[in-house]
Design a protein around this motif. Sequence first.
Motif, PDB file in Angstrom:
ATOM      1  N   PHE A   1      -4.047  -0.976  -7.864  1.00  0.00           N
ATOM      2  CA  PHE A   1      -5.442  -0.765  -7.494  1.00  0.00           C
ATOM      3  C   PHE A   1      -5.614   0.624  -6.915  1.00  0.00           C
ATOM      4  O   PHE A   1      -4.790   1.080  -6.136  1.00  0.00           O
TER       5      PHE A   1
ATOM      6  N   MET B   1       0.869  -1.181   0.000  1.00  0.00           N
ATOM      7  CA  MET B   1       0.000   0.000   0.000  1.00  0.00           C
ATOM      8  C   MET B   1       0.900   1.223   0.000  1.00  0.00           C
ATOM      9  O   MET B   1       1.859   1.284   0.776  1.00  0.00           O
TER      10      MET B   1
ATOM     11  N   ARG C   1      -3.454   4.216  -2.181  1.00  0.00           N
ATOM     12  CA  ARG C   1      -4.533   4.645  -1.284  1.00  0.00           C
ATOM     13  C   ARG C   1      -4.572   6.145  -1.087  1.00  0.00           C
ATOM     14  O   ARG C   1      -3.555   6.753  -0.737  1.00  0.00           O
TER      15      ARG C   1
ATOM     16  N   SER D   1      -8.714   1.126  -5.518  1.00  0.00           N
ATOM     17  CA  SER D   1      -9.714   0.906  -4.478  1.00  0.00           C
ATOM     18  C   SER D   1      -9.776  -0.567  -4.115  1.00  0.00           C
ATOM     19  O   SER D   1      -9.344  -1.437  -4.879  1.00  0.00           O
ATOM     20  N   ALA D   2     -10.289  -0.814  -2.923  1.00  0.00           N
ATOM     21  CA  ALA D   2     -10.428  -2.171  -2.416  1.00  0.00           C
ATOM     22  C   ALA D   2     -11.765  -2.256  -1.692  1.00  0.00           C
ATOM     23  O   ALA D   2     -12.304  -1.245  -1.240  1.00  0.00           O
TER      24      ALA D   2
ATOM     25  N   LEU E   1      -6.726  -9.948  -1.657  1.00  0.00           N
ATOM     26  CA  LEU E   1      -5.496  -9.472  -1.007  1.00  0.00           C
ATOM     27  C   LEU E   1      -5.328 -10.106   0.367  1.00  0.00           C
ATOM     28  O   LEU E   1      -4.229 -10.467   0.759  1.00  0.00           O
TER      29      LEU E   1
ATOM     30  N   GLY F   1      -8.717  -6.287  -3.898  1.00  0.00           N
ATOM     31  CA  GLY F   1      -8.334  -5.143  -4.717  1.00  0.00           C
ATOM     32  C   GLY F   1      -9.183  -5.176  -5.971  1.00  0.00           C
ATOM     33  O   GLY F   1      -9.337  -6.233  -6.585  1.00  0.00           O
TER      34      GLY F   1
ATOM     35  N   LEU G   1      -1.716  -1.295  -3.855  1.00  0.00           N
ATOM     36  CA  LEU G   1      -2.935  -0.547  -3.560  1.00  0.00           C
ATOM     37  C   LEU G   1      -2.531   0.900  -3.321  1.00  0.00           C
ATOM     38  O   LEU G   1      -1.837   1.213  -2.361  1.00  0.00           O
TER      39      LEU G   1
END
Length: 334
Positions: A250, A152, A179, A252-253, A304, A322, A177
Amino acid sequence: LAEYRSIRAALESQPRGTVSRIALSLYEDEAIVFLVRGREAGPRVWVQAALHGDEYDGIVACLQLIEQYAEKIGRGDLFLCPIANPTAFLAGTNPSPKDCVNMNRVFHPGLAGDSYSYRYGRRLLEEIASAADFFVDLHGGGKYLDVCPFAMIPVNEPEAYRKALQALKYVRLAGILERADDRTGLLIHALAARGIPAVLLESGGGQAATDPAVNRHLQSLLAVLTSLGMLKGEIGPESPAPESPAPCRFRSAVELRFEVTGLLRSHVPAGSKVKRGDVLLEITTYPEYGKHEVICEVEQGIVLSIHTASLVRRGDYAVMMGIIQDDSKGRDRK
Ligand SMILES: [Zn+2]
């Protein structure tokens, strides 16, 4: 090892090319930090594990890094804190038993909490921010979850984001990810807000460290330190192999929690690619002895992290996916 009581004292007195042990006073407790000083000045990197006390793979990776690679740090200063949340570690739990607050949710200045983990966390944040110009937070699944190797990174500060992404270029990951700071209070966001590139790396899970998960963290650390120019010759542009696919990125998750209590009967492995309608987890409910399934509700995703412990309780964290966007592969954000 030479011993110091503060980072400032170590940086003032510790000779280059040596390792020291710093007993850092953080609110009511003490965290142990090892400082590996390279022969030349360079980046100051803080690596830590076990901000969640039951995530063991990262702790072992930190120890192996000191034991096997301390002498190979040619440039810069490496601060290694294998157990960042000691009271949680000693209790064998994710949060500290002093207030049972998730320590990686306390770092947003807008949060109102003032219990132990908030106070300890504020001190830890100040120490890292004053010592480091790059930060790596090692995490894993803990007792109930398994995670695939993913990272992340915060996107809010463009320069910190760019440097964090750059440092991951040799790291083998299932996904990254990216974020935005959603005020959940992650330490990586608090550091990025101060301009410090920050990366959270996930690997492993369960009641004990395992060689593959430890090794994944260790290889990631070596790759990051190599990218930052601190470690020579361990990992180079030839590694990972050219054919290994770039990680999915990604934006968003989704996180799902259990709506039932019972016994976990099956789950897809962490790292699985899933699509809408796939069964992610199967539970025999108690006391009904009925069948309950957790279904993938997104078009396409990668698992994930996923619950692997047999006992399932309503409200427990079940799975994080993800979300794969059509354009997430091969996208170049430059
Ligand atoms: Zn964690």
